[in-house]
Write a protein that holds these residues in place. Structure first.
Motif, mmCIF file in Angstrom:
data_model
loop_
_atom_site.group_PDB
_atom_site.id
_atom_site.type_symbol
_atom_site.label_atom_id
_atom_site.label_comp_id
_atom_site.label_asym_id
_atom_site.label_seq_id
_atom_site.Cartn_x
_atom_site.Cartn_y
_atom_site.Cartn_z
ATOM 1 N N GLY A 1 0.798 -1.218 0.000
ATOM 2 C CA GLY A 1 0.000 0.000 0.000
ATOM 3 C C GLY A 1 0.827 1.263 0.000
ATOM 4 N N MET A 2 2.134 1.121 -0.261
ATOM 5 C CA MET A 2 3.020 2.287 -0.348
ATOM 6 C C MET A 2 4.208 1.912 -1.223
ATOM 7 S SD MET A 2 5.045 2.344 3.345
ATOM 8 C CE MET A 2 3.608 1.911 4.358
ATOM 9 N N PRO A 3 4.881 2.893 -1.831
ATOM 10 C CA PRO A 3 6.079 2.577 -2.611
ATOM 11 C C PRO A 3 7.191 2.046 -1.713
ATOM 12 C CG PRO A 3 5.269 4.802 -3.082
ATOM 13 C CD PRO A 3 4.529 4.321 -1.883
ATOM 14 N N LEU A 4 8.101 1.271 -2.289
ATOM 15 C CA LEU A 4 9.243 0.759 -1.538
ATOM 16 C C LEU A 4 10.051 1.905 -0.932
ATOM 17 C CD1 LEU A 4 11.073 -1.626 -0.714
ATOM 18 C CD2 LEU A 4 12.273 -1.307 -2.905
ATOM 19 N N SER A 5 10.247 2.983 -1.683
ATOM 20 C CA SER A 5 11.039 4.113 -1.177
ATOM 21 C C SER A 5 10.411 4.718 0.068
ATOM 22 C CB SER A 5 11.183 5.182 -2.262
ATOM 23 O OG SER A 5 9.909 5.633 -2.694
ATOM 24 N N GLU A 6 9.081 4.777 0.119
ATOM 25 C CA GLU A 6 8.397 5.330 1.292
ATOM 26 C C GLU A 6 8.559 4.402 2.487
ATOM 27 O OE1 GLU A 6 5.906 7.774 3.743
ATOM 28 O OE2 GLU A 6 7.228 8.100 2.008
ATOM 29 N N TYR A 7 8.449 3.093 2.255
ATOM 30 C CA TYR A 7 8.643 2.139 3.353
ATOM 31 C C TYR A 7 10.052 2.254 3.919
ATOM 32 C CZ TYR A 7 9.476 -2.257 5.767
ATOM 33 O OH TYR A 7 9.827 -3.200 6.703
ATOM 34 N N VAL A 8 11.053 2.328 3.052
ATOM 35 C CA VAL A 8 12.446 2.445 3.516
ATOM 36 C C VAL A 8 12.626 3.720 4.319
ATOM 37 C CG1 VAL A 8 14.824 2.785 2.755
ATOM 38 C CG2 VAL A 8 13.403 1.026 1.681
ATOM 39 N N ARG A 9 12.064 4.825 3.831
ATOM 40 C CA ARG A 9 12.177 6.097 4.558
ATOM 41 C C ARG A 9 11.565 5.978 5.948
ATOM 42 N NH1 ARG A 9 9.417 10.622 5.902
ATOM 43 N NH2 ARG A 9 7.454 9.687 5.210
ATOM 44 N N ARG A 10 10.393 5.378 6.041
ATOM 45 C CA ARG A 10 9.710 5.274 7.324
ATOM 46 C C ARG A 10 10.420 4.308 8.274
ATOM 47 N NH1 ARG A 10 4.697 7.532 7.445
ATOM 48 N NH2 ARG A 10 4.004 6.104 9.085
ATOM 49 N N ARG A 11 10.972 3.217 7.741
ATOM 50 C CA ARG A 11 11.727 2.305 8.606
ATOM 51 C C ARG A 11 12.985 2.991 9.148
ATOM 52 N NH1 ARG A 11 10.930 -0.765 11.829
ATOM 53 N NH2 ARG A 11 12.739 -2.124 11.530
ATOM 54 N N ARG A 12 13.682 3.718 8.290
ATOM 55 C CA ARG A 12 14.896 4.408 8.741
ATOM 56 C C ARG A 12 14.572 5.418 9.831
ATOM 57 N NH1 ARG A 12 17.570 5.535 2.758
ATOM 58 N NH2 ARG A 12 18.621 3.492 2.532
ATOM 59 N N LEU A 13 13.495 6.152 9.646
ATOM 60 C CA LEU A 13 13.140 7.165 10.642
ATOM 61 C C LEU A 13 12.605 6.532 11.917
ATOM 62 C CD1 LEU A 13 11.612 9.854 8.277
ATOM 63 C CD2 LEU A 13 13.669 10.103 9.681
ATOM 64 N N THR A 14 12.022 5.335 11.815
ATOM 65 C CA THR A 14 11.611 4.605 13.013
ATOM 66 C C THR A 14 12.828 4.182 13.818
ATOM 67 O OG1 THR A 14 9.564 3.801 12.014
ATOM 68 C CG2 THR A 14 10.463 2.504 13.839
ATOM 69 N N LEU A 15 13.826 3.605 13.145
ATOM 70 C CA LEU A 15 15.047 3.184 13.832
ATOM 71 C C LEU A 15 15.827 4.387 14.343
ATOM 72 C CD1 LEU A 15 16.142 0.362 11.374
ATOM 73 C CD2 LEU A 15 15.026 0.098 13.593
ATOM 74 N N ALA A 16 15.836 5.465 13.554
ATOM 75 C CA ALA A 16 16.526 6.683 13.998
ATOM 76 C C ALA A 16 15.880 7.245 15.257
ATOM 77 C CB ALA A 16 16.502 7.724 12.880
ATOM 78 N N ALA A 17 14.541 7.176 15.328
ATOM 79 C CA ALA A 17 13.856 7.682 16.520
ATOM 80 C C ALA A 17 14.280 6.916 17.760
ATOM 81 C CB ALA A 17 12.344 7.584 16.326
ATOM 82 N N GLY A 18 14.467 5.599 17.612
ATOM 83 C CA GLY A 18 14.928 4.813 18.754
ATOM 84 C C GLY A 18 16.290 5.263 19.236
ATOM 85 N N GLU A 19 17.164 5.579 18.293
ATOM 86 C CA GLU A 19 18.493 6.053 18.679
ATOM 87 C C GLU A 19 18.434 7.463 19.274
ATOM 88 O OE1 GLU A 19 22.019 5.164 16.770
ATOM 89 O OE2 GLU A 19 21.143 3.860 15.243
ATOM 90 N N VAL A 20 17.551 8.295 18.732
ATOM 91 C CA VAL A 20 17.389 9.642 19.292
ATOM 92 C C VAL A 20 16.974 9.553 20.758
ATOM 93 C CG1 VAL A 20 15.934 11.714 19.240
ATOM 94 C CG2 VAL A 20 16.933 10.827 17.112
ATOM 95 N N LEU A 21 15.996 8.718 21.048
ATOM 96 C CA LEU A 21 15.496 8.599 22.410
ATOM 97 C C LEU A 21 16.525 7.950 23.334
ATOM 98 C CD1 LEU A 21 11.787 7.511 21.788
ATOM 99 C CD2 LEU A 21 12.682 9.792 22.279
ATOM 100 N N ALA A 22 17.347 7.047 22.784
ATOM 101 C CA ALA A 22 18.368 6.402 23.617
ATOM 102 C C ALA A 22 19.402 7.403 24.094
ATOM 103 C CB ALA A 22 19.029 5.268 22.841
ATOM 104 N N GLY A 23 19.698 8.418 23.275
ATOM 105 C CA GLY A 23 20.587 9.499 23.698
ATOM 106 C C GLY A 23 22.055 9.143 23.770
ATOM 107 N N ARG A 24 22.464 8.028 23.158
ATOM 108 C CA ARG A 24 23.863 7.624 23.260
ATOM 109 C C ARG A 24 24.744 8.216 22.161
ATOM 110 N NH1 ARG A 24 21.236 2.751 24.993
ATOM 111 N NH2 ARG A 24 21.131 1.992 22.840
ATOM 112 N N ARG A 25 24.126 8.734 21.098
ATOM 113 C CA ARG A 25 24.907 9.310 19.995
ATOM 114 C C ARG A 25 24.371 10.690 19.662
ATOM 115 N NH1 ARG A 25 25.981 6.515 14.703
ATOM 116 N NH2 ARG A 25 23.793 5.880 14.616
ATOM 117 N N GLY A 26 25.233 11.498 19.079
ATOM 118 C CA GLY A 26 24.815 12.821 18.654
ATOM 119 C C GLY A 26 23.850 12.758 17.489
ATOM 120 N N LEU A 27 23.044 13.808 17.340
ATOM 121 C CA LEU A 27 22.031 13.814 16.290
ATOM 122 C C LEU A 27 22.644 13.765 14.901
ATOM 123 C CD1 LEU A 27 19.453 16.383 17.733
ATOM 124 C CD2 LEU A 27 19.375 13.879 17.817
ATOM 125 N N LEU A 28 23.779 14.421 14.686
ATOM 126 C CA LEU A 28 24.397 14.397 13.362
ATOM 127 C C LEU A 28 24.881 12.988 13.020
ATOM 128 C CD1 LEU A 28 25.234 15.843 10.818
ATOM 129 C CD2 LEU A 28 27.388 16.485 11.945
#
Length: 288
Positions: free
Chosen positions: A45-72
């Motif tokens: 129900g979505m393009p592959l590129s959109e799924y990849v973008r959303r998965r990356r941002l989901t995993l990135a959010a986990g790292e953001v909340l963990a706070g162990r690495r800088g945002l850059l």
């Protein structure tokens, strides 16, 4: 086919932060890149590129909340060249920027990892036939319209009205082969997407061996195999559901894959135009 698709999804997940190589995914699924994109879009129900973008941002959010690495560092890991680009993408999905999410504990959006399963919804078999057609022409009038998965497509209705019954009637005698009579033909402008609202090239006209009259668009279609499906039901849902079922049920269960080309629909309406008999022609090749 579904097992091979899931193998490709496992590979994608293991390399989600890297550049997506559609050729590798298609090879794992034992199909073509074109068919892999079309299958994924129809099933997910979505393009592959959109799924990849959303998965990356989901995993990135986990790292953001963990706070162990800088945002850059997190931004670069998931394919963003700057904090600004990462923040824009993060906000578009989660509703807040990464710095704010780290500070406030705001609820974020998650794109689950996707796998495909066959769901049995009924026992009615899907009838089809495979037809070898020589080169032919599509003659008619064309425009671009958005995809509407269910219900009335206003853009198509307005375009057909603008063409008019008389112009289509003048084309009808040029129909000299299957599918006969006035047909519609669509071809996605973006082969990777069948999402709602995606644009398709839309033509209303006839299938013919004759050259196009003056003022009529001509689309030469090369020789090839076509899978032909038939259904009867309420308009316009009958045709829309047929398209959906072919991509989500028939292709995963049969040794064929879609190829680039126009998808042709012939419809015959009941007297009150509430019911329709539909014949759908899709260009295919054997999935060896």
């Amino acid at each position: 086919m579904l097992d091979r698709l899931n193998e490709a999804m496992d590979h994608l997940e293991r390399h989600i932060a890297a550049e997506v190589d559609i050729d590798v995914l298609a090879r794992i699924a034992r199909t073509s890149p074109h068919h892999f994109r079309r299958m994924f879009s129809a099933l997910a129900g979505m393009p592959l590129s959109e799924y990849v973008r959303r998965r990356r941002l989901t995993l990135a959010a986990g790292e953001v909340l963990a706070g162990r690495r800088g945002l850059l560092d997190i931004a670069v890991t998931y394919g963003y060249g700057s904090n600004e680009a990462f923040a824009r993408a993060f906000r578009a999905m989660h509703g807040v920027g990464p710095a704010e999410a780290r500070r406030s504990g705001t609820a974020l959006t998650s794109q689950p990892r996707m796998t495909f399963h066959l769901t049995v919804e009924g026992s009615t078999p899907m009838e089809y036939r495979i037809v070898d057609k020589p080169e032919f022409r599509l003659l008619g009038y064309r425009t671009e319209v958005p995809i509407v998965h269910e219900g009335h497509n206003q853009a198509i209705a307005e375009f057909v009205a603008s063409v008019g019954v008389e112009r289509l009637a003048r084309l009808k005698p040029l129909s000299d082969q299957e599918p006969r009579g006035v047909v519609s033909a669509v071809e996605p402008l973006d082969a990777s997407s069948r999402a709602e609202g995606s644009l398709v090239d839309y033509m209303q006209g006839v299938v013919s061996s004759a050259p196009a009259p003056e003022g009529v668009t001509e689309r030469v279609v090369p020789a090839g195999k076509w899978a032909v499906f038939h259904t009867v039901g309420r308009a316009p849902e009958a045709a829309q559901y047929l398209w959906r079922d072919v991509f989500t049920q028939w292709f995963p269960s049969n040794p064929y894959r879609s190829v680039a080309g126009p998808e042709i629909l012939r419809t015959e309406f009941s007297a009150d135009e509430t019911d329709t008999s539909c014949e759908l022609w899709l260009p295919v090749e054997h999935d060896a």
